[in-house]
Design a protein around this motif. Structure first.
Motif, PDB file in Angstrom:
ATOM      1  N   UNK A 105       4.135  95.786 142.243  1.00  0.00           N
ATOM      2  CA  UNK A 105       4.267  94.818 141.160  1.00  0.00           C
ATOM      3  C   UNK A 105       5.469  93.894 141.337  1.00  0.00           C
ATOM      4  N   UNK A 106       5.359  92.702 140.695  1.00  0.00           N
ATOM      5  CA  UNK A 106       6.553  91.853 140.641  1.00  0.00           C
ATOM      6  C   UNK A 106       7.450  92.420 139.554  1.00  0.00           C
ATOM      7  N   UNK A 107       8.743  92.098 139.677  1.00  0.00           N
ATOM      8  CA  UNK A 107       9.643  92.547 138.619  1.00  0.00           C
ATOM      9  C   UNK A 107       9.423  91.695 137.381  1.00  0.00           C
ATOM     10  N   UNK A 108       9.372  92.360 136.236  1.00  0.00           N
ATOM     11  CA  UNK A 108       9.064  91.628 135.011  1.00  0.00           C
ATOM     12  C   UNK A 108       9.630  92.342 133.793  1.00  0.00           C
ATOM     13  N   UNK A 109       9.709  91.612 132.698  1.00  0.00           N
ATOM     14  CA  UNK A 109      10.194  92.209 131.448  1.00  0.00           C
ATOM     15  C   UNK A 109       9.040  92.822 130.671  1.00  0.00           C
ATOM     16  N   UNK A 110       7.936  92.046 130.633  1.00  0.00           N
ATOM     17  CA  UNK A 110       6.808  92.448 129.792  1.00  0.00           C
ATOM     18  C   UNK A 110       5.570  92.664 130.656  1.00  0.00           C
ATOM     19  N   UNK A 111       4.959  93.836 130.482  1.00  0.00           N
ATOM     20  CA  UNK A 111       3.725  94.146 131.200  1.00  0.00           C
ATOM     21  C   UNK A 111       2.575  94.089 130.217  1.00  0.00           C
TER      22      UNK A 111
END
Lengths: 108, 607
Positions: free
Chosen positions: B359-365
């Motif tokens: 996955x890409x790094x993210x705040x909201x999945x």
């Protein structure tokens, strides 16, 4: 890797007089709705596992009716039992329970 | 010490009862996990015990919860339990006070009238006689109701009552016999010795006119003692085992013992605390809508107690949780059913084909879930809303849809569940997300309860509520009447009732129905049930649909893609997810705005 290249494949001829229907009969006993299937393939089209692998419920259905049970257990191990196939079925076949039943029969 | 041979059945029965009950209690406590046992031991001398005693009085004696569900049934249970309890306590009190002997065996107090018909304190005895007669009358009214319930369950407001087994019948008939026999025995004594009291005294006088009451005293007491003895001996093997077990269960609960995903000592306590009152039968939609009458929890618990379970009846359940919500004993019914399923079956599911999560790094999945993928309008609406509010998110299962694993667990396959769970956890952890939003309550429940993630997890309706509060969505109240259906997994499963309603309140007019929130009906689509056929499912759906649409709403709104799909088959009005109606409201606002601005433009030109 997929198998690739040329080789002599084994005969795929099916003798309808000698078909082993025992698995099909056992499934029907537990989940009679399998009889309703019209082979439309909606289940295979929505299948979560089928999206990533070659697993196709429609193909399995055909194989079971023809009595070809080799390798079925391995194929059915792909299923995640998410239930999309049952939701989508236009004939109201309880596909999820059919898979569960087959797994149980093959386990024993 | 007074003695007569008729006390033997009672005394023997009482001894056997005590031995069996103590043996069973010890077995369950030994079967608890080690830390649960420590909790039980350390709890005994704490304030928790006092709270537990308080609950024992209000539940085991007064039956407050049954009163709430059904007052007549509550009165029946209270009159028998509390009445009998007081009868024993006051009887013992009288025996101790007047007898001045505190070490008499228990039978002296029970058969006090026989041993001491003439009292040393006639005035006080009158008061005691009045109280005891009154209690006996109360109990007899309860017994009368119980009899009526057996023959016609509708009288006490129940549609169906439980079907009994031999030991139950033995216990039940002896229980019915105890109090009329006591009435007879005491009336004969009263008739012989001319004791004045409103019930036994009057009856005694009447009997005295045409019966040889003096000779009938001994046979009546034999009958009374035998009925008690038979009841005591059959109690541990019948449903009446719930009487002592419920007390133990209440204490265990107060000491902090909780249900686990296995049939341990606590589950054994819960199984035995079931009184087979049958309240769960009426709550079950499979019984009321689809006429399936052998799968309710009361029967499953009985089969588990007797070790003759049948996987077909265990699996024939929607796991909607309506029975658990209404159970007066508060047993974790859905957990028991699910746990007993888990031990029945395991597949060699491998899932080696699952791609390595990158996955890409993210705040909201955002996790749509399988059911949302076959209900594309929900998925598209959610994405539209995210875009409108400028939410920066990663779509977790956009291309490689992978199941959350809960359906496998519901079908009894723990092995497969673990594999899917581990895969998803790896993805979520690698993405470093702080918030996980899902559109499917089924996934949400398993994310929250089984995944042990240390991030925030939300249903999309909860997140939309936040967005609306932050004024990030351009919405407008629609002129529509809607009804909201609480999905089982979201409502009873996770207790999320208010957020979806708050969102809906800001965009439409909600009408309420009789069975909503905790009592809401199941749509019938549940993945938990593998046995039910399509027609029976449809009957459940129709039943829920009928009730939801009594006020003729314009839309049926729900928060679950599975419910939406299921209702669509039975519905004559549009069935929409909460995300879809938000999008409708946003579109409406947009059109309004454009009309408004074009009007303005026109006016400017004219002026």
């Amino acid at each position: 890797m997929k198998e690739f290249g040329y080789k002599i494949s084994a005969s795929r001829q099916i003798d309808f007089d000698k078909i082993d229907h025992s698995l099909y009969r056992k499934i029907i006993e537990n989940e009679p709705s399998m009889r309703l299937c019209i082979d439309c393939g909606s289940c295979s089209a929505t299948c979560t596992a089928g999206n990533i692998t070659d697993f196709s419920i429609r193909k399995m259905n055909l194989m079971i009716r023809r009595g070809e049970t080799v390798g079925l257990q391995k194929e059915f191990a792909n299923c995640m039992l998410c239930g999309k196939c049952t939701m989508i079925c236009p004939r109201g076949v309880n596909t999820r329970n059919i898979i569960l039943t087959i797994r149980k029969i093959l386990n024993n | 010490m007074p003695f007569h041979y008729f006390v033997l059945p009672f005394t023997v029965g009482l001894i056997i009862l005590l031995v069996v009950v103590i043996y069973k209690f010890a077995q369950w406590i030994i079967n608890l996990e080690r830390d649960d046992r420590i909790k039980m031991l350390t709890g005994i001398f704490s304030i928790k015990s006092i709270k537990a005693i308080k609950e024992v009085v209000s539940e085991s004696l007064l039956h407050r919860k049954i009163f709430k569900v059904n007052p007549v049934l509550g009165y029946m249970h209270m009159s028998l339990a509390f009445g009998w309890f007081l009868l024993i306590v006051i009887g013992n009190f009288e025996a101790m006070w007047f007898g001045k002997n505190y070490v008499d065996p228990p039978y002296v107090a029970i058969f006090y009238k026989y041993f001491h018909p003439v009292s040393p304190h006639p005035e006080l005895t009158k008061i005691f006689n009045f109280i005891l007669d009154f209690l006996l009358l109360t109990i007899l009214s309860g017994v009368f109701l119980a009899l009526m319930k057996r023959f016609k369950s509708k009288i006490v407001g129940m549609k169906k009552t439980t079907v009994l087994k031999p030991f139950d019948k033995m216990a039940l008939y002896s229980l019915w016999a105890i109090f009329p026999l006591r009435l007879l025995a005491e009336s004969f004594v009263a008739g012989t010795y001319n004791i004045n009291s409103f019930l036994t005294g009057t009856l005694g006088d009447i009997f005295n006119n045409f019966l040889p009451v003096k000779d009938l005293i001994i046979p009546a007491y034999w009958g009374y003692s035998l009925a008690l003895g038979i009841f005591f001996i059959s109690l541990p093997y019948s449903r009446y085992m719930h009487i002592p077990t419920e007390v133990l269960l209440i204490f265990a609960r107060h000491y902090g013992v909780k249900a686990r995903r296995e049939l341990d000592g606590f589950a054994q306590m819960e199984l035995n605390a079931c009184s087979r009152c049958g309240i769960c039968i009426d709550a079950c939609q499979l019984a009321s809508a689809a006429n399936i009458n052998n799968v309710q929890m009361v029967y499953i618990i009985r089969s588990l107690r007797e070790n003759n379970t049948d996987i077909h009846t265990i699996s024939n359940c929607l796991l909607c949780g309506r029975c658990e919500q209404i159970c007066p004993v508060g047993i974790n019914l859905t957990n028991i059913r699910q746990t007993s399923k888990l031990h029945t079956y395991s597949t060699p599911a491998s899932y080696e084909y699952l791609p390595v999560p990158t996955p890409e790094k993210t705040e909201i999945l955002y996790f749509a879930g399988c059911m949302t993928h076959i209900t594309k309008s929900i998925k598209e609406s959610v994405i539209k809303i995210f875009k409108a509010a400028n939410v920066n998110y990663t779509f977790m299962d956009e291309n490689n849809e992978i199941c959350c694993g809960r359906p496998s667990m519901l079908a009894g396959d723990f092995n497969a569940f673990e594999k899917l769970k581990n895969h998803n956890i790896e993805y979520i952890k690698k993405s470093k997300a702080k918030l996980l939003i899902t559109s499917c309550p089924i996934c949400l429940k398993t994310f929250k309860e089984d995944y042990a993630l240390d991030i925030e997890i939300m249903h999309h309706s909860q997140y939309f509520k936040l967005l609306i509060e932050q004024n990030k969505l351009q919405i407008e109240k629609l002129d529509k009447k809607v009804v909201y259906h609480d999905p089982c997994e979201l409502g009873r499963g996770l207790g999320i009732y208010d957020e979806p309603r708050k969102v809906l309140n800001s965009i439409a007019n909600i009408t309420s129905v009789a069975n909503e929130k905790q009592k809401s009906l199941c749509c019938g689509g549940s993945l938990a049930n593998t046995e039910i056929n399509t027609y029976q499912r449809f009957l459940v759906t129709k039943n829920a649909y009928k009730e939801l649409t009594v006020n003729n709403p314009d839309y049926l709104i729900t928060g679950c893609p599975l419910c939406k799909r299921t209702f669509r088959k039975a519905s004559e009005i549009p069935v929409k997810d909460i995300a879809e109606i938000i999008v409708e409201s946003m579109n409406h606002k947009k059109i309004q705005n454009s009309i408004y601005s074009s009007k303005n433009l026109y006016l400017q030109k004219v002026i």
